[in-house]
Design a protein around this motif. Structure first.
Motif, short mmCIF file in Angstrom:
data_model
loop_
_atom_site.label_atom_id
_atom_site.label_comp_id
_atom_site.label_asym_id
_atom_site.label_seq_id
_atom_site.Cartn_x
_atom_site.Cartn_y
_atom_site.Cartn_z
N MET A 181 15.64 -35.13 -2.39
CA MET A 181 16.47 -34.96 -3.59
C MET A 181 15.75 -35.48 -4.83
O MET A 181 15.84 -34.88 -5.91
CB MET A 181 17.80 -35.69 -3.40
CG MET A 181 18.72 -35.06 -2.36
SD MET A 181 20.22 -36.03 -2.10
CE MET A 181 20.96 -35.95 -3.73
N VAL A 182 15.04 -36.59 -4.69
CA VAL A 182 14.27 -37.13 -5.80
C VAL A 182 13.25 -36.11 -6.30
O VAL A 182 13.07 -35.92 -7.51
CB VAL A 182 13.57 -38.44 -5.38
CG1 VAL A 182 12.51 -38.84 -6.41
CG2 VAL A 182 14.58 -39.56 -5.22
N GLN A 183 12.60 -35.43 -5.38
CA GLN A 183 11.61 -34.42 -5.78
C GLN A 183 12.25 -33.22 -6.48
O GLN A 183 11.70 -32.69 -7.44
CB GLN A 183 10.81 -33.96 -4.56
CG GLN A 183 9.98 -35.06 -3.91
CD GLN A 183 9.12 -35.80 -4.90
OE1 GLN A 183 8.38 -35.19 -5.67
NE2 GLN A 183 9.22 -37.12 -4.91
N LEU A 184 13.43 -32.83 -6.01
CA LEU A 184 14.15 -31.73 -6.67
C LEU A 184 14.56 -32.14 -8.08
O LEU A 184 14.43 -31.36 -9.03
CB LEU A 184 15.37 -31.34 -5.84
CG LEU A 184 15.09 -30.72 -4.47
CD1 LEU A 184 16.40 -30.44 -3.74
CD2 LEU A 184 14.28 -29.43 -4.61
N PHE A 185 15.06 -33.37 -8.22
CA PHE A 185 15.40 -33.87 -9.55
C PHE A 185 14.18 -33.87 -10.46
O PHE A 185 14.26 -33.52 -11.64
CB PHE A 185 15.96 -35.30 -9.46
CG PHE A 185 17.25 -35.42 -8.72
CD1 PHE A 185 18.11 -34.34 -8.61
CD2 PHE A 185 17.62 -36.62 -8.12
CE1 PHE A 185 19.32 -34.45 -7.92
CE2 PHE A 185 18.81 -36.75 -7.43
CZ PHE A 185 19.67 -35.65 -7.33
N THR A 186 13.03 -34.24 -9.89
CA THR A 186 11.80 -34.33 -10.67
C THR A 186 11.35 -32.97 -11.18
O THR A 186 10.96 -32.82 -12.35
CB THR A 186 10.68 -34.95 -9.82
OG1 THR A 186 11.06 -36.28 -9.42
CG2 THR A 186 9.37 -35.03 -10.60
N VAL A 187 11.43 -31.97 -10.32
CA VAL A 187 10.99 -30.62 -10.71
C VAL A 187 11.87 -30.07 -11.83
O VAL A 187 11.36 -29.56 -12.84
CB VAL A 187 11.01 -29.68 -9.50
CG1 VAL A 187 10.76 -28.24 -9.94
CG2 VAL A 187 9.96 -30.10 -8.48
N VAL A 188 13.18 -30.18 -11.68
CA VAL A 188 14.09 -29.66 -12.70
C VAL A 188 13.90 -30.43 -14.01
O VAL A 188 13.86 -29.82 -15.09
CB VAL A 188 15.55 -29.76 -12.23
CG1 VAL A 188 16.51 -29.33 -13.34
CG2 VAL A 188 15.77 -28.91 -10.99
N THR A 189 13.80 -31.74 -13.92
CA THR A 189 13.61 -32.54 -15.12
C THR A 189 12.29 -32.21 -15.81
O THR A 189 12.23 -32.17 -17.05
CB THR A 189 13.64 -34.04 -14.77
OG1 THR A 189 14.91 -34.37 -14.21
CG2 THR A 189 13.40 -34.90 -16.00
N MET A 190 11.25 -31.96 -15.03
CA MET A 190 9.95 -31.64 -15.62
C MET A 190 10.01 -30.33 -16.40
O MET A 190 9.47 -30.24 -17.51
CB MET A 190 8.88 -31.56 -14.53
CG MET A 190 7.50 -31.28 -15.06
SD MET A 190 6.25 -31.39 -13.75
CE MET A 190 6.93 -30.23 -12.58
N VAL A 191 10.68 -29.33 -15.84
CA VAL A 191 10.79 -28.05 -16.54
C VAL A 191 11.60 -28.21 -17.82
O VAL A 191 11.20 -27.72 -18.89
CB VAL A 191 11.43 -27.00 -15.61
CG1 VAL A 191 11.69 -25.71 -16.37
CG2 VAL A 191 10.53 -26.72 -14.41
N LEU A 192 12.74 -28.90 -17.73
CA LEU A 192 13.56 -29.11 -18.92
C LEU A 192 12.81 -29.94 -19.96
O LEU A 192 12.88 -29.65 -21.17
CB LEU A 192 14.86 -29.81 -18.54
CG LEU A 192 15.87 -29.01 -17.72
CD1 LEU A 192 17.06 -29.88 -17.33
CD2 LEU A 192 16.35 -27.79 -18.50
N SER A 193 12.11 -30.96 -19.52
CA SER A 193 11.38 -31.83 -20.44
C SER A 193 10.27 -31.07 -21.17
O SER A 193 10.07 -31.27 -22.38
CB SER A 193 10.79 -33.02 -19.69
OG SER A 193 11.80 -33.80 -19.10
N LYS A 194 9.57 -30.22 -20.44
CA LYS A 194 8.51 -29.43 -21.07
C LYS A 194 9.08 -28.53 -22.16
O LYS A 194 8.51 -28.42 -23.25
CB LYS A 194 7.80 -28.58 -20.00
CG LYS A 194 6.72 -27.66 -20.56
CD LYS A 194 5.64 -28.43 -21.31
CE LYS A 194 4.55 -27.50 -21.83
NZ LYS A 194 3.55 -28.23 -22.65
N LEU A 195 10.22 -27.92 -21.87
CA LEU A 195 10.86 -27.07 -22.88
C LEU A 195 11.30 -27.88 -24.09
O LEU A 195 11.13 -27.45 -25.24
CB LEU A 195 12.06 -26.35 -22.26
CG LEU A 195 11.73 -25.31 -21.18
CD1 LEU A 195 13.01 -24.80 -20.53
CD2 LEU A 195 10.94 -24.15 -21.77
#
Length: 377
Positions: A37-51
Motif C-alpha cells: 500500500m505504501v508503494q501504491l501511495f507513493t506512485v499516485v503521489t509522485m504523479v500528482l506531485s509532478k503535475l
C-alpha cells in the motif's frame, strides 16, 4: 501429555502464547500488505506531485502543507489510542524526532521534489530502487543489521537484495524486443507549458538540469536510507506509532517552513516566486492526497514495519513502485512494453521474495532462541 496414575494429564497452553502466535500470523500478512500500500501511495503521489510542480507549485510549499495535513490526520489517533504515551515525551525524544523529521521530511522528501521538478517521474522513480542498497550498506556498516553469510538466510538476503536491484536496473535500462504497443487513451497527464518550454531548451541547459536533478535524487536516496536507520532508533526510544508520526510530520513541516522563509529572504525564489495560496485545483488535491496517504498513512505503516522487522524491511518493497509505474504508463499513457521490462519485473519479484525469505528465517531463529535465553536467565 504426562502419565500420572494411569491418566493422561494435558498441559495447558498459555493464553499469552496463543495471543503471540495469532499476532505473528496477522503480521505475516499485514506487514507485506502495508508495504505494498505504501508503494501504491507513493506512485499516485509522485504523479500528482509532478503535475503540481509542473504548473508552478514550489517544492517547499508542497512539503509544508503536505506534512501539516499528515500531522493533523494522525494527531487525533494519537490522542485516542496513545494518550498515556505523551508522558514519555522529553527533550531526548523530541531531539530524535527532530532529527527524524530532518532526514525523513526536509531532506528525503525535499530533495526528491527538487529532483522531480527538473527531471521526470519516470526518471525519478528509479532512485527509489537504490534505497534498499544504500540502507543495506549503511545498516550493516553501523551494525544495525547483521549480515551472516555462514547460513542460507544471510546468503538469501544478500542474493535477494542484489537480484531485486538488478531487476529494477533491467527494467530501466534494457528494452529488448517490443511486446505490446498500446494506444494512449488518456491525455490528462500531458506536460504543461512549463515543462514543454524546458524540454525545448538548449542541450546544455538540459544536461545541466539532468546533472542537478540526479544530484538531488541521489541526496534524497541517501537521506531515505539514513531515515530508516533513525526510525529504528526512534522506535526503541519512543515506541509510539501515532505520536511519533504526528510529531515527525509537524517537525518536518516547521523545518521546511523555516527553510522556505530563509530562501525567500535571501532571494533564492525570486525567479518563480513562492505562492502559499491554494485554490480548488490540482495543487490542493496533491497536498490533500499526499498529506493523508503518502505522509500520514505511510509514516504509520513504515514506523510499524521498522519496529517489527527492522530498517531493511520497508525499502525492499520500493522496487514494486517501478513495476506499478510501468503498468500505469502502459494502461493510461500507451507506453510500449518491452521484453527487458518483463524480465526485469520477474527479477524484482524473485529478489524481493528471496530477501523476505531470508529475513523471515532470521526472525524465526531469533524468536525460537528467546525462550531458551529466558530459561537460562
Amino acid at each position: 501429555m504426562e502419565e500420572g496414575g494411569g491418566r493422561d494429564v494435558e498441559v495447558p497452553v498459555s493464553t499469552e502464547v496463543k495471543k503471540t502466535a495469532n499476532r505473528m500470523k496477522v503480521e505475516c500478512l499485514a506487514l507485506p500488505l502495508g508495504m505494498v500500500m505504501v508503494q501504491l501511495f507513493t506512485v499516485v503521489t509522485m504523479v500528482l506531485s509532478k503535475l503540481a510542480l509542473n504548473i508552478g507549485m514550489h517544492p517547499l510549499v508542497l512539503l509544508v502543507y503536505r506534512n501539516l495535513i499528515g500531522a493533523a490526520v494522525v494527531a487525533p489517533l494519537a490522542v485516542v489510542f496513545e494518550w498515556e504515551m505523551r508522558k514519555k515525551v522529553n527533550l531526548r525524544v523530541m531531539g530524535w524526532i527532530s532529527i527524524n523529521g530532518t532526514f525523513g521530511v526536509l531532506l528525503a522528501m525535499g530533495l526528491y521534489y527538487w529532483g522531480l521538478r527538473i527531471t521526470s517521474a519516470a526518471y525519478a522513480v528509479n532512485f527509489l530502487n537504490l534505497i534498499p542498497v544504500a540502507t543495506f550498506i549503511i545498516a550493516v556498516a553501523l551494525r544495525v543489521e547483521m549480515l551472516v553469510l555462514s547460513n542460507w538466510a544471510g546468503r538469501m538476503k544478500l542474493l535477494g537484495a542484489v537480484v531485486g536491484v538488478a531487476g529494477t536496473m533491467v527494467v530501466t535500462i534494457c528494452k529488448g524486443k517490443l511486446l505490446v504497443h498500446p494506444s494512449p487513451s488518456h491525455h490528462f497527464l500531458q506536460p504543461s507549458s512549463h515543462s514543454s518550454s524546458a524540454a525545448a531548451s538548449s542541450p546544455l541547459h538540459q544536461n545541466h538540469s539532468s546533472v542537478a536533478g540526479t544530484l538531488f535524487l541521489c541526496g534524497s536516496c541517501l537521506s531515505y536510507a539514513l531515515w530508516f536507520i533513525i526510525q529504528a532508533r526512534v522506535a526503541k526510544l519512543f515506541p509510539s506509532r501515532y505520536w511519533a508520526t504526528a510529531f515527525t510530520c509537524a517537525s518536518g513541516s516547521l523545518q521546511s517552513a523555516l527553510v522556505a522563509a530563509v530562501a525567500a529572504a535571501m532571494g533564492f525564489t525570486s525567479d518563480q516566486g513562492m505562492s502559499w495560496r491554494l485554490g480548488w485545483d490540482l495543487q490542493l488535491a496533491t497536498v490533500a492526497y499526499s498529506g493523508v496517504f503518502n505522509t500520514g498513512a505511510t509514516f504509520l505503516l513504515v514506523s510499524w514495519a521498522v519496529a517489527r522487522r527492522g530498517p531493511i524491511y520497508p525499502p525492499m518493497f520500493n522496487s514494486l513502485s517501478l513495476v506499478v509505474t510501468a503498468v500505469v504508463d502502459s494502461v493510461l499513457l500507451g507506453t510500449d512494453v518491452y521484453l527487458g521490462g518483463v524480465l526485469g519485473t520477474v527479477l524484482v519479484v524473485v529478489g524481493l521474495y528471496a530477501f523476505l525469505w531470508g529475513k523471515g528465517k532470521e526472525l524465526a531463529a531469533v524468536a525460537s532462541a528467546k525462550p531458551d535465553d529466558d530459561d537460562i536467565a
